[in-house]
Design a protein around this motif. Sequence first.
Motif, PDB file in Angstrom:
ATOM      1  N   GLY A 191      -5.938 -11.281  -3.084  1.00 35.73           N
ATOM      2  CA  GLY A 191      -4.909 -10.363  -2.613  1.00 35.73           C
ATOM      3  C   GLY A 191      -3.954  -9.966  -3.722  1.00 35.73           C
ATOM      4  N   ALA A 192      -3.557 -10.939  -4.549  1.00 36.61           N
ATOM      5  CA  ALA A 192      -2.658 -10.649  -5.665  1.00 36.61           C
ATOM      6  C   ALA A 192      -3.320  -9.708  -6.667  1.00 36.61           C
ATOM      7  N   ALA A 193      -4.616  -9.944  -6.936  1.00 39.86           N
ATOM      8  CA  ALA A 193      -5.343  -9.089  -7.883  1.00 39.86           C
ATOM      9  C   ALA A 193      -5.495  -7.678  -7.342  1.00 39.86           C
ATOM     10  N   VAL A 194      -5.789  -7.549  -6.044  1.00 41.91           N
ATOM     11  CA  VAL A 194      -5.926  -6.232  -5.428  1.00 41.91           C
ATOM     12  C   VAL A 194      -4.597  -5.477  -5.499  1.00 41.91           C
ATOM     13  N   ALA A 195      -3.509  -6.155  -5.167  1.00 43.05           N
ATOM     14  CA  ALA A 195      -2.192  -5.502  -5.194  1.00 43.05           C
ATOM     15  C   ALA A 195      -1.857  -5.022  -6.607  1.00 43.05           C
ATOM     16  N   ARG A 196      -2.122  -5.839  -7.589  1.00 41.63           N
ATOM     17  CA  ARG A 196      -1.853  -5.447  -8.982  1.00 41.63           C
ATOM     18  C   ARG A 196      -2.706  -4.242  -9.382  1.00 41.63           C
ATOM     19  N   GLU A 197      -3.973  -4.266  -8.992  1.00 44.96           N
ATOM     20  CA  GLU A 197      -4.864  -3.156  -9.326  1.00 44.96           C
ATOM     21  C   GLU A 197      -4.386  -1.859  -8.677  1.00 44.96           C
ATOM     22  N   LEU A 198      -3.870  -1.939  -7.457  1.00 45.89           N
ATOM     23  CA  LEU A 198      -3.351  -0.750  -6.781  1.00 45.89           C
ATOM     24  C   LEU A 198      -2.150  -0.173  -7.528  1.00 45.89           C
ATOM     25  N   THR A 199      -1.266  -1.046  -8.009  1.00 48.95           N
ATOM     26  CA  THR A 199      -0.100  -0.538  -8.744  1.00 48.95           C
ATOM     27  C   THR A 199      -0.511   0.115 -10.050  1.00 48.95           C
ATOM     28  N   MET A 200      -1.628  -0.341 -10.638  1.00 51.83           N
ATOM     29  CA  MET A 200      -2.102   0.240 -11.888  1.00 51.83           C
ATOM     30  C   MET A 200      -2.857   1.546 -11.646  1.00 51.83           C
ATOM     31  N   LYS A 201      -3.641   1.580 -10.566  1.00 55.42           N
ATOM     32  CA  LYS A 201      -4.467   2.747 -10.260  1.00 55.42           C
ATOM     33  C   LYS A 201      -3.643   3.887  -9.658  1.00 55.42           C
ATOM     34  N   PHE A 202      -2.609   3.522  -8.891  1.00 52.42           N
ATOM     35  CA  PHE A 202      -1.800   4.524  -8.197  1.00 52.42           C
ATOM     36  C   PHE A 202      -0.318   4.313  -8.521  1.00 52.42           C
ATOM     37  N   PRO A 203       0.078   4.578  -9.748  1.00 54.56           N
ATOM     38  CA  PRO A 203       1.488   4.357 -10.112  1.00 54.56           C
ATOM     39  C   PRO A 203       2.415   5.205  -9.246  1.00 54.56           C
ATOM     40  N   GLY A 204       3.481   4.588  -8.789  1.00 51.80           N
ATOM     41  CA  GLY A 204       4.450   5.294  -7.951  1.00 51.80           C
ATOM     42  C   GLY A 204       4.212   5.153  -6.471  1.00 51.80           C
TER      43      GLY A 204
ATOM     44  N   TYR B 156     -13.367  -3.369  -8.172  1.00 53.30           N
ATOM     45  CA  TYR B 156     -14.477  -2.844  -7.384  1.00 53.30           C
ATOM     46  C   TYR B 156     -13.985  -2.274  -6.051  1.00 53.30           C
ATOM     47  N   ILE B 157     -13.101  -3.003  -5.388  1.00 51.81           N
ATOM     48  CA  ILE B 157     -12.588  -2.550  -4.095  1.00 51.81           C
ATOM     49  C   ILE B 157     -11.790  -1.262  -4.253  1.00 51.81           C
ATOM     50  N   VAL B 158     -10.888  -1.226  -5.206  1.00 48.63           N
ATOM     51  CA  VAL B 158     -10.021  -0.060  -5.372  1.00 48.63           C
ATOM     52  C   VAL B 158     -10.835   1.172  -5.771  1.00 48.63           C
ATOM     53  N   GLU B 159     -11.841   0.977  -6.592  1.00 48.24           N
ATOM     54  CA  GLU B 159     -12.696   2.105  -6.997  1.00 48.24           C
ATOM     55  C   GLU B 159     -13.485   2.665  -5.830  1.00 48.24           C
ATOM     56  N   ASN B 160     -13.768   1.819  -4.820  1.00 48.57           N
ATOM     57  CA  ASN B 160     -14.615   2.228  -3.701  1.00 48.57           C
ATOM     58  C   ASN B 160     -13.863   2.473  -2.400  1.00 48.57           C
ATOM     59  N   LEU B 161     -12.561   2.589  -2.459  1.00 51.78           N
ATOM     60  CA  LEU B 161     -11.780   2.842  -1.244  1.00 51.78           C
ATOM     61  C   LEU B 161     -12.226   4.136  -0.575  1.00 51.78           C
ATOM     62  N   GLN B 162     -12.343   4.085   0.743  1.00 54.78           N
ATOM     63  CA  GLN B 162     -12.727   5.256   1.532  1.00 54.78           C
ATOM     64  C   GLN B 162     -11.476   6.041   1.875  1.00 54.78           C
TER      65      GLN B 162
END
Length: 398
Positions: free
Chosen positions: A16-29, A391-397
């Motif tokens: 969960g922590a890794a996913v949250a961090r990846e989201l902040t990097m992939k979708f800044p703001g 992998y999860i963030v890249e494949n979000l529907q």
Amino acid sequence: MLPIRSFAVVGAGIIGAAVARELTMKFPGVQVTVVEKEGRVAAHQTGHNSGVVHAGLYYEPGSLKALLCRRGVELVTDLAQKKNLPYEKCGKLVVALDSAEETRLHSIFERAKANGVPGVELLGPQGIKSIEPNAVGRLALHSPDTAIIDYAAVAQALIDDVLEAGGQLRLCCTVERISEQKTGVVLHTSEGEIRADHVIVCAGVQSDRLARGSGAQNQPRIVPFFGQYFQLEEEYRSILNGLVYPVPDPKYPFLGVHLTKRVDGQMTVGPNAFLSLSRENYRGLGLNARDFAEVLANPAFWKFAARNAPAAVREIRSVASKEFFLQQAAKYVPSLEGAKATRLTRGIRAQAMDQNGGLLDDFAIDYRAQTTHIRNAPSPGATSSMAIAQYIVENLQM
């Protein structure tokens, strides 16, 4: 589709922590909120595991496990260096004691090479001694890149990055159910409603319950298994330079007793693997009536149990007798004969089981329009956590 303005991540374990961090990097703001029912990060599986950074020896080449493990090693190693986290590349021996194990070990060696694990080699008895003077065996696979780390510290470092990027952490906030609506997703929690445009559920042992409650598939179901570790007394902390593992036996669903060094220098023996009477109680009998009744009412569990009676007999001996447990370890390190050890807090594995009683071996992710559920993330889930997040963030529907 409307643009995503907010994400919620359920669970502040390492994934969960890794996913949250990846989201902040992939979708800044974009607003990212991590919702955790406990009062701290890494309270469950992440804070109760062996701390091994797995190199990717065993996994089927081309599987999600194999691919994400190798990528995960790179990512977690880089993070440890950048954040100055405890990390040691101590190496690992997988040791064969008889001819049947030698045959299986050759197969593991071929898998490791196919997976791109660096530096792996097969060693005879003298080669074993050159790496681990106190270990014995007929043949061993040496993985010099296998390492150890503090995964709870990794999870906290990831959450720190989330907060620094403007994300939020809601502790002591239990998600009771999730409902998808036209305007987004609603988390119904013990602290009221939390709304987000997309939710990613990283709930470990509670993953199946939250999935069912939000309208996702009923299968797979979680069956919890506990793993008990013992810490050897102080005089044995330097008995090995790294890790010593048995060759996996296909007759048994879990790996078996092995010796694992920790980043604090202590040497541990474990784990066994036996049905847990609860999903989250780590001491004593650990009985939770709801959790245990759910297992007993699951027809798939009885199919699994019928097929694995010999494994249950072996594991119950290790649960009942610390001496038997240590005797298994002494087969690989004879100088452990007569050693004393203290029982550590057990870990509980969130093992997904299909309707036929089969244990899901690979990672399993259920994508829905507004909610993504991680349904199975067994070992090497912690090693692979940051790669799983990518992998999860890249494949979000979306």
